[in-house]
Design an enzyme around this catalytic site. Structure first.
Site, PDB file in Angstrom:
ATOM      1  N   MET A  30      -6.231   2.080  -4.438  1.00 22.18           N
ATOM      2  CA  MET A  30      -5.737   0.707  -4.268  1.00 22.18           C
ATOM      3  C   MET A  30      -4.223   0.677  -4.519  1.00 22.18           C
ATOM      4  O   MET A  30      -3.651  -0.378  -4.799  1.00 22.18           O
ATOM      5  CB  MET A  30      -6.480  -0.236  -5.218  1.00 22.18           C
ATOM      6  CG  MET A  30      -7.978  -0.266  -4.903  1.00 22.18           C
ATOM      7  SD  MET A  30      -8.823  -1.747  -5.466  1.00 22.18           S
ATOM      8  CE  MET A  30      -8.573  -1.640  -7.209  1.00 22.18           C
ATOM      9  N   HIS A  37      -3.584   9.844  -9.477  1.00 20.75           N
ATOM     10  CA  HIS A  37      -3.828   9.837  -8.029  1.00 20.75           C
ATOM     11  C   HIS A  37      -3.278  11.113  -7.393  1.00 20.75           C
ATOM     12  O   HIS A  37      -3.889  11.681  -6.485  1.00 20.75           O
ATOM     13  CB  HIS A  37      -3.149   8.631  -7.375  1.00 20.75           C
ATOM     14  CG  HIS A  37      -3.702   7.304  -7.808  1.00 20.75           C
ATOM     15  ND1 HIS A  37      -2.995   6.444  -8.627  1.00 20.75           N
ATOM     16  CD2 HIS A  37      -4.871   6.689  -7.539  1.00 20.75           C
ATOM     17  CE1 HIS A  37      -3.726   5.354  -8.820  1.00 20.75           C
ATOM     18  NE2 HIS A  37      -4.853   5.473  -8.189  1.00 20.75           N
ATOM     19  N   SER A 188      -3.841   2.324 -13.357  1.00 13.46           N
ATOM     20  CA  SER A 188      -2.897   1.295 -12.905  1.00 13.46           C
ATOM     21  C   SER A 188      -2.891   0.116 -13.861  1.00 13.46           C
ATOM     22  O   SER A 188      -1.906  -0.616 -13.964  1.00 13.46           O
ATOM     23  CB  SER A 188      -3.309   0.791 -11.526  1.00 13.46           C
ATOM     24  OG  SER A 188      -3.418   1.867 -10.651  1.00 13.46           O
TER      25      SER A 188
END
Ligand code: PAF
Length: 282
Positions: A30, A37, A188
Site C-alpha cells: 500500500m 518492503h 508504515s
C-alpha cells in the site's frame, strides 16, 4: 524503472516479458515503503527475472473509523526508493482499474475460519478486503510468485489458503520481518507514534521474544504466558487486542506436543496499531 497506472499498459509490458520467457514476481504493497518492503523486493528478485511492486491503498480492507484517509500516499518518494532496488515496474492503479464495477458491485473473495480470530475479529471485514484486492492484483499482474511479509502473519496464511483453495498457479513466499535496531518491526504505521510511544514500542518484541525463548526451552503453560504478557504490556501503556500462542500452521489452539508455534500480538499504542509475531519451531 517503469511506473504504470493502467491495465492496458500493464498487459503490454507483461506480454513483452512473457515473450522473453521471464518469470514475474509480485510484491503487493500500500506504498509508504520502508526497508521491510525493500527486503520483499529482494526476495522476489531471487525467484523471478521481473519484479512488479503494486502500490494501492485498498479502501475495502479498512474498517469504519480506521486510518484509510490518513494512510500516507507517497508515490513519488516510493518511486525514488524503488529506482535503486531490484524492482522493474511499479503498478499504481486507480480505484476504477482495481474495482471496475465500483465498490458496491465488486466481487468479494472470502476465506472462512482462519479469518475469524485475531485481526479478523478486531477488524471485521478486513480480510475480505485483503483477499479481494490480492485476488484482483494476482489476476492483473499474473505473477509466478508473490511475496508477503511475516509481520502480517495471519494475512500470509489467509493468502496461502486462498491460493491453494482456488488452485492459483502462484508460489506464495513469506519474507522475514525486518526490524529497527531496537527490535520494533518496521511498519508504515510506526510513524503515528509520538517520541514517547516510540521509546515504549520495542517492548512488544521484547515480550514476544521472551515468550518465544520460554516456549523453546519447553515451557508449556500457554495461558500463564499469555496473561503475564498481557499484564506487562498493559502496565506499559499498550492497549492489547490479543496476545496469543497458536499453532503456526493454522492458528488453532495448540496442545503441549505441538512443535511449531506462533506467538501473535496486536496492540494499540496511542494512534498506532502495532502487530508482530514470532515463530517457534521445536
Ligand atoms: O499488506 C499489505 O500492505 C496489504 O494488506 C496488501 C497485501 C498490499 C493488500 O492491500
Amino acid at each position: 524503472m517503469l511506473v504504470i497506472h493502467s491495465k492496458q499498459d500493464l498487459d503490454e509490458q507483461l506480454a513483452e516479458w512473457r515473450r522473453q520467457d521471464d518469470h514475474v514476481a509480485l510484491v503487493a504493497t500500500m506504498g509508504n515503503l520502508h526497508a521491510g518492503h525493500l527486503s520483499l523486493v529482494e526476495l522476489a528478485r531471487e525467484h523471478a527475472e521481473r519484479v512488479v511492486v503494486s502500490i494501492f491503498v485498498n479502501p475495502t480492507q479498512f474498517g469504519v473509523g480506521e486510518d484509510f484517509d490518513q494512510y500516507p500516499r507517497t508515490l513519488e518518494r516510493d518511486t525514488r526508493r524503488l529506482k535503486t532496488s531490484a524492482a522493474d515496474l511499479i503498478f499504481a492503479p486507480d480505484i476504477e482499474t482495481m474495482y471496475p464495477f465500483g465498490l458496491q458491485d465488486a466481487t468479494t473473495v472470502s476465506v472462512p475460519r482462519i479469518t475469524e480470530n485475531f485481526c479478523g475479529a478486531s477488524r471485521p471485514g478486513h480480510f475480505d478486503g485483503v483477499t479481494s484486492v490480492v485476488a484482483r492484483l494476482f489476476a492483473l499482474t499474473q505473477p509466478d510468485t508473490a511475496v508477503f511479509g511475516q509481520k502480517d502473519y495471519q494475512q500470509q496464511l489467509v493468502i496461502r489458503h486462498m491460493s491453494l483453495d482456488l488452485s492459483l498457479p502462484i508460489t506464495i513466499l513469506t519474507a522475514e520481518t525486518v526490524r529497527e535496531d531496537d527490535g520494533l518491526a518496521m511498519s508504515s504505521r510506526n510513524q503515528y507514534l509520538t517520541d514517547e510511544e516510540r521509546a515504549t514500542a520495542p517492548l512488544l518484541y521484547q515480550v514476544l521474544s521472551g515468550v518465544g525463548a520460554k516456549l523453546q526451552s519447553g515451557v508449556r503453560n500457554f495461558e500463564e504466558l499469555e496473561s503475564a504478557s498481557l499484564k506487562t504490556l498493559g502496565d506499559a501503556g499498550f492497549d492489547v487486542e490479543y496476545f496469543s500462542i497458536r499453532r503456526a500452521q493454522n492458528l488453532e489452539i495448540p496442545d503441549r506436543d505441538c512443535d511449531e508455534l506462533v506467538v501473535l500480538v496486536a496492540a494499540k499504542l496511542g494512534d498506532a496499531r502495532l502487530i508482530d509475531n514470532t515463530v517457534v519451531t521445536i
